[in-house]
Design a protein around this motif. Structure first.
Motif, PDB file in Angstrom:
ATOM      1  N   ILE A 106      82.138  32.120  -4.579  1.00  0.00           N
ATOM      2  CA  ILE A 106      80.918  31.536  -4.024  1.00  0.00           C
ATOM      3  C   ILE A 106      81.336  30.547  -2.952  1.00  0.00           C
ATOM      4  O   ILE A 106      82.390  29.907  -3.056  1.00  0.00           O
ATOM      5  CB  ILE A 106      80.073  30.859  -5.134  1.00  0.00           C
ATOM      6  N   THR A 107      80.525  30.404  -1.905  1.00  0.00           N
ATOM      7  CA  THR A 107      80.926  29.540  -0.804  1.00  0.00           C
ATOM      8  C   THR A 107      79.694  28.958  -0.119  1.00  0.00           C
ATOM      9  O   THR A 107      78.560  29.130  -0.585  1.00  0.00           O
ATOM     10  CB  THR A 107      81.804  30.307   0.202  1.00  0.00           C
ATOM     11  N   ALA A 108      79.919  28.281   1.001  1.00  0.00           N
ATOM     12  CA  ALA A 108      78.833  27.694   1.773  1.00  0.00           C
ATOM     13  C   ALA A 108      78.359  28.708   2.819  1.00  0.00           C
ATOM     14  O   ALA A 108      78.357  29.902   2.574  1.00  0.00           O
ATOM     15  CB  ALA A 108      79.299  26.386   2.407  1.00  0.00           C
ATOM     16  N   TYR A 109      77.989  28.236   3.980  1.00  0.00           N
ATOM     17  CA  TYR A 109      77.344  29.132   4.954  1.00  0.00           C
ATOM     18  C   TYR A 109      78.289  29.684   6.015  1.00  0.00           C
ATOM     19  O   TYR A 109      77.869  30.478   6.840  1.00  0.00           O
ATOM     20  CB  TYR A 109      76.150  28.426   5.616  1.00  0.00           C
ATOM     21  N   ARG A 110      79.562  29.305   6.008  1.00  0.00           N
ATOM     22  CA  ARG A 110      80.554  29.958   6.873  1.00  0.00           C
ATOM     23  C   ARG A 110      81.144  31.101   6.046  1.00  0.00           C
ATOM     24  O   ARG A 110      82.292  31.040   5.592  1.00  0.00           O
ATOM     25  CB  ARG A 110      81.632  28.947   7.284  1.00  0.00           C
ATOM     26  N   ASP A 111      80.367  32.172   5.867  1.00  0.00           N
ATOM     27  CA  ASP A 111      80.628  33.092   4.763  1.00  0.00           C
ATOM     28  C   ASP A 111      80.892  34.544   5.126  1.00  0.00           C
ATOM     29  O   ASP A 111      81.101  35.366   4.243  1.00  0.00           O
ATOM     30  CB  ASP A 111      79.441  33.054   3.787  1.00  0.00           C
ATOM     31  N   HIS A 112      80.894  34.896   6.408  1.00  0.00           N
ATOM     32  CA  HIS A 112      81.089  36.306   6.766  1.00  0.00           C
ATOM     33  C   HIS A 112      82.432  36.824   6.247  1.00  0.00           C
ATOM     34  O   HIS A 112      82.518  37.912   5.666  1.00  0.00           O
ATOM     35  CB  HIS A 112      81.056  36.518   8.287  1.00  0.00           C
ATOM     36  N   ALA A 113      83.483  36.042   6.493  1.00  0.00           N
ATOM     37  CA  ALA A 113      84.830  36.489   6.120  1.00  0.00           C
ATOM     38  C   ALA A 113      84.998  36.554   4.606  1.00  0.00           C
ATOM     39  O   ALA A 113      85.712  37.413   4.093  1.00  0.00           O
ATOM     40  CB  ALA A 113      85.879  35.558   6.728  1.00  0.00           C
ATOM     41  N   HIS A 114      84.340  35.655   3.888  1.00  0.00           N
ATOM     42  CA  HIS A 114      84.425  35.682   2.429  1.00  0.00           C
ATOM     43  C   HIS A 114      83.825  36.974   1.880  1.00  0.00           C
ATOM     44  O   HIS A 114      84.377  37.590   0.960  1.00  0.00           O
ATOM     45  CB  HIS A 114      83.699  34.474   1.828  1.00  0.00           C
ATOM     46  N   ALA A 115      82.697  37.389   2.449  1.00  0.00           N
ATOM     47  CA  ALA A 115      82.082  38.643   2.020  1.00  0.00           C
ATOM     48  C   ALA A 115      83.007  39.819   2.299  1.00  0.00           C
ATOM     49  O   ALA A 115      83.201  40.698   1.445  1.00  0.00           O
ATOM     50  CB  ALA A 115      80.742  38.827   2.729  1.00  0.00           C
ATOM     51  N   LEU A 116      83.601  39.840   3.484  1.00  0.00           N
ATOM     52  CA  LEU A 116      84.544  40.912   3.819  1.00  0.00           C
ATOM     53  C   LEU A 116      85.734  40.902   2.862  1.00  0.00           C
ATOM     54  O   LEU A 116      86.185  41.953   2.404  1.00  0.00           O
ATOM     55  CB  LEU A 116      85.032  40.753   5.260  1.00  0.00           C
ATOM     56  N   ALA A 117      86.246  39.711   2.572  1.00  0.00           N
ATOM     57  CA  ALA A 117      87.413  39.597   1.692  1.00  0.00           C
ATOM     58  C   ALA A 117      87.123  40.141   0.302  1.00  0.00           C
ATOM     59  O   ALA A 117      87.993  40.745  -0.336  1.00  0.00           O
ATOM     60  CB  ALA A 117      87.869  38.139   1.603  1.00  0.00           C
ATOM     61  N   LYS A 118      85.895  39.952  -0.170  1.00  0.00           N
ATOM     62  CA  LYS A 118      85.534  40.432  -1.499  1.00  0.00           C
ATOM     63  C   LYS A 118      85.153  41.906  -1.527  1.00  0.00           C
ATOM     64  O   LYS A 118      84.776  42.429  -2.580  1.00  0.00           O
ATOM     65  CB  LYS A 118      84.384  39.590  -2.068  1.00  0.00           C
ATOM     66  N   GLY A 119      85.245  42.561  -0.388  1.00  0.00           N
ATOM     67  CA  GLY A 119      85.036  44.003  -0.372  1.00  0.00           C
ATOM     68  C   GLY A 119      83.684  44.468   0.111  1.00  0.00           C
ATOM     69  O   GLY A 119      83.388  45.677   0.083  1.00  0.00           O
ATOM     70  N   VAL A 120      82.822  43.545   0.540  1.00  0.00           N
ATOM     71  CA  VAL A 120      81.569  43.962   1.166  1.00  0.00           C
ATOM     72  C   VAL A 120      81.929  44.633   2.490  1.00  0.00           C
ATOM     73  O   VAL A 120      82.763  44.132   3.241  1.00  0.00           O
ATOM     74  CB  VAL A 120      80.634  42.762   1.405  1.00  0.00           C
ATOM     75  N   THR A 121      81.328  45.774   2.788  1.00  0.00           N
ATOM     76  CA  THR A 121      81.726  46.537   3.966  1.00  0.00           C
ATOM     77  C   THR A 121      81.343  45.819   5.262  1.00  0.00           C
ATOM     78  O   THR A 121      80.387  45.033   5.296  1.00  0.00           O
ATOM     79  CB  THR A 121      81.078  47.929   3.969  1.00  0.00           C
ATOM     80  N   SER A 122      82.081  46.134   6.303  1.00  0.00           N
ATOM     81  CA  SER A 122      81.746  45.572   7.619  1.00  0.00           C
ATOM     82  C   SER A 122      80.341  45.976   8.029  1.00  0.00           C
ATOM     83  O   SER A 122      79.613  45.179   8.648  1.00  0.00           O
ATOM     84  CB  SER A 122      82.761  46.056   8.663  1.00  0.00           C
ATOM     85  N   ASN A 123      79.947  47.192   7.712  1.00  0.00           N
ATOM     86  CA  ASN A 123      78.595  47.651   8.032  1.00  0.00           C
ATOM     87  C   ASN A 123      77.543  46.766   7.381  1.00  0.00           C
ATOM     88  O   ASN A 123      76.574  46.343   8.013  1.00  0.00           O
ATOM     89  CB  ASN A 123      78.393  49.096   7.555  1.00  0.00           C
ATOM     90  N   ALA A 124      77.728  46.466   6.079  1.00  0.00           N
ATOM     91  CA  ALA A 124      76.737  45.686   5.345  1.00  0.00           C
ATOM     92  C   ALA A 124      76.688  44.238   5.818  1.00  0.00           C
ATOM     93  O   ALA A 124      75.612  43.625   5.856  1.00  0.00           O
ATOM     94  CB  ALA A 124      77.038  45.745   3.848  1.00  0.00           C
ATOM     95  N   VAL A 125      77.840  43.674   6.194  1.00  0.00           N
ATOM     96  CA  VAL A 125      77.865  42.295   6.681  1.00  0.00           C
ATOM     97  C   VAL A 125      77.247  42.209   8.069  1.00  0.00           C
ATOM     98  O   VAL A 125      76.408  41.335   8.348  1.00  0.00           O
ATOM     99  CB  VAL A 125      79.304  41.737   6.685  1.00  0.00           C
TER     100      VAL A 125
END
Length: 373
Positions: free
Chosen positions: A107-126
């Motif tokens: 879980i993180t704050a609002y600088r979060d694009h890279a965190h989502a990618l790191a956890k496996g959320v696809t680039s398309n979804a982000v």
């Protein structure tokens, strides 16, 4: 022979035995044990090898290229609202991802694009979420600051400064209650540590020995004011010490240092020994947000940190050790460019949310009666 102290594992005990013959080392060890500061930055139960370096490079380059594209699209008004880029801080996530498991949460704050990618959320979804499209990981309802994926155990993306800190402890409590050995990593910026919720959460997490690693990504300036101008305690990691939480500073520009510190913290949490607080000393190459004029720092300071660019440092190590040739770097660059370009195409072609979506995902109860007139 140095006796095994409470909370010290076998690996650490061997280290203490090796140093114990020296009087000055014994003094330091006693101080470290009392202060919960662990001098084990070069130790890891997870081997760092060729594959680790290659993964670090690919992960960080994807984060960098994705964020560069996001910044470009923001300038073209394809992305609206606020947008906070992670450029420069990639080592903090890369070093963690080589340690944690998929089942571990973040879980993180609002600088979060890279965190989502790191956890496996696809680039398309982000990217689609940045566009506000229905195919985004939050169905287009969250935008830049509110990425989310229950499936990937990534729980945001939170716009309230420090608001994610108690939530991270709550997630860790849920894992403890269910009897798993999963851990939670709660990220925050240096500005968030002045929130009162941090102290309340530290106290409870330490008291209940929750399996959570609190990580302060200290990039020096919060929204735009230096740490030295906003707090009497500039060594942020020391904020964890009054609560009996093992706490230490970490070179957040070095994936190796991050990996080793995170590994120690994760192993402690899995053993049921409670939280750890790590201050990752890092730096953002862009402003707080896209509207930040960055007048609070000099060009010379920025360039000095660019000389420590973690992507370039890891690339140099890979080249020096002969882990990969130039063709491998070219192939990875081409692969990542294609992935980012595809995410833009996917987002451009994805539909907007239907207006009826305003009334969904508000309450868990599907037929909650007080949403509409």
């Amino acid at each position: 022979m140095v006796k095994k102290a409470s909370g010290i594992n076998y690996k650490e005990m061997l280290f203490l035995q090796a140093l114990g013959r020296s009087k000055i080392c014994r003094i330091y060890i006693r101080f470290a044990l009392r202060q919960h500061i662990w001098p084990f930055e070069n130790m890891s139960s997870i081997e760092i090898n060729k594959d680790t370096y290659l993964k670090w490079y690919e992960w960080m380059l994807l984060m960098r290229r994705f964020e560069e594209k996001a910044g470009q699209l923001y300038g073209q008004q394809k992305i609206r609202g606020f947008c906070h880029l992670y450029i420069g801080q990639e080592a903090v996530l890369a070093g963690a991802m080589s340690v944690i498991r998929q089942e571990d949460s973040m879980i993180t704050a609002y600088r979060d694009h890279a965190h989502a990618l790191a956890k496996g959320v696809t680039s398309n979804a982000v990217m689609a979420e940045l566009y506000g499209k229905v195919t985004g990981c939050s169905k287009g309802k969250g935008g830049s600051m509110h990425m989310f994926s229950k499936e990937k155990h990534f729980y945001g993306g939170h716009g309230i400064v420090g608001g994610q800190i108690p939530l991270g402890a709550g997630i860790a409590f849920a894992e403890q209650f269910k009897g798993t050995d999963n851990v939670n990593i709660t990220y925050m910026g240096d500005g968030a540590v002045r929130q009162g919720a941090l102290n309340e959460t530290f106290n409870m997490a330490s008291l209940w020995k929750l399996p959570v690693i609190f990580v302060c990504e200290n990039n020096g300036y919060a929204m735009g004011t230096s740490v030295a101008r906003t707090t009497i305690q500039t060594d942020i990691y020391k904020l964890g010490l009054p609560y009996g939480i093992p706490s230490s500073p970490v070179d957040g520009m070095d994936p190796v240092a991050v990996h080793n510190a995170m590994d120690e913290a994760v192993q402690r949490a899995r053993r049921g020994e409670g939280p750890t607080f790590l201050e990752m000393r890092t730096y953002r190459y862009k402003g707080h947000s896209m509207s930040d004029p960055q007048k609070y720092r000099t060009k010379e300071e920025l360039e000095s940190y660019k000389a420590k660019d973690p992507i370039e440092i890891i690339k140099q190590t890979i080249e020096r050790e002969g882990y990969a040739d130039e063709k491998w770097f070219e192939d990875i660059a081409a692969k990542i460019k294609a992935e980012v370009d595809e995410s833009v195409k996917f987002s451009e072609e994805s539909p907007w949310p239907d207006p009826s979506e305003l009334y969904t995902d508000v309450y868990v109860q599907k037929d909650y009666p007080y949403i509409r007139d």
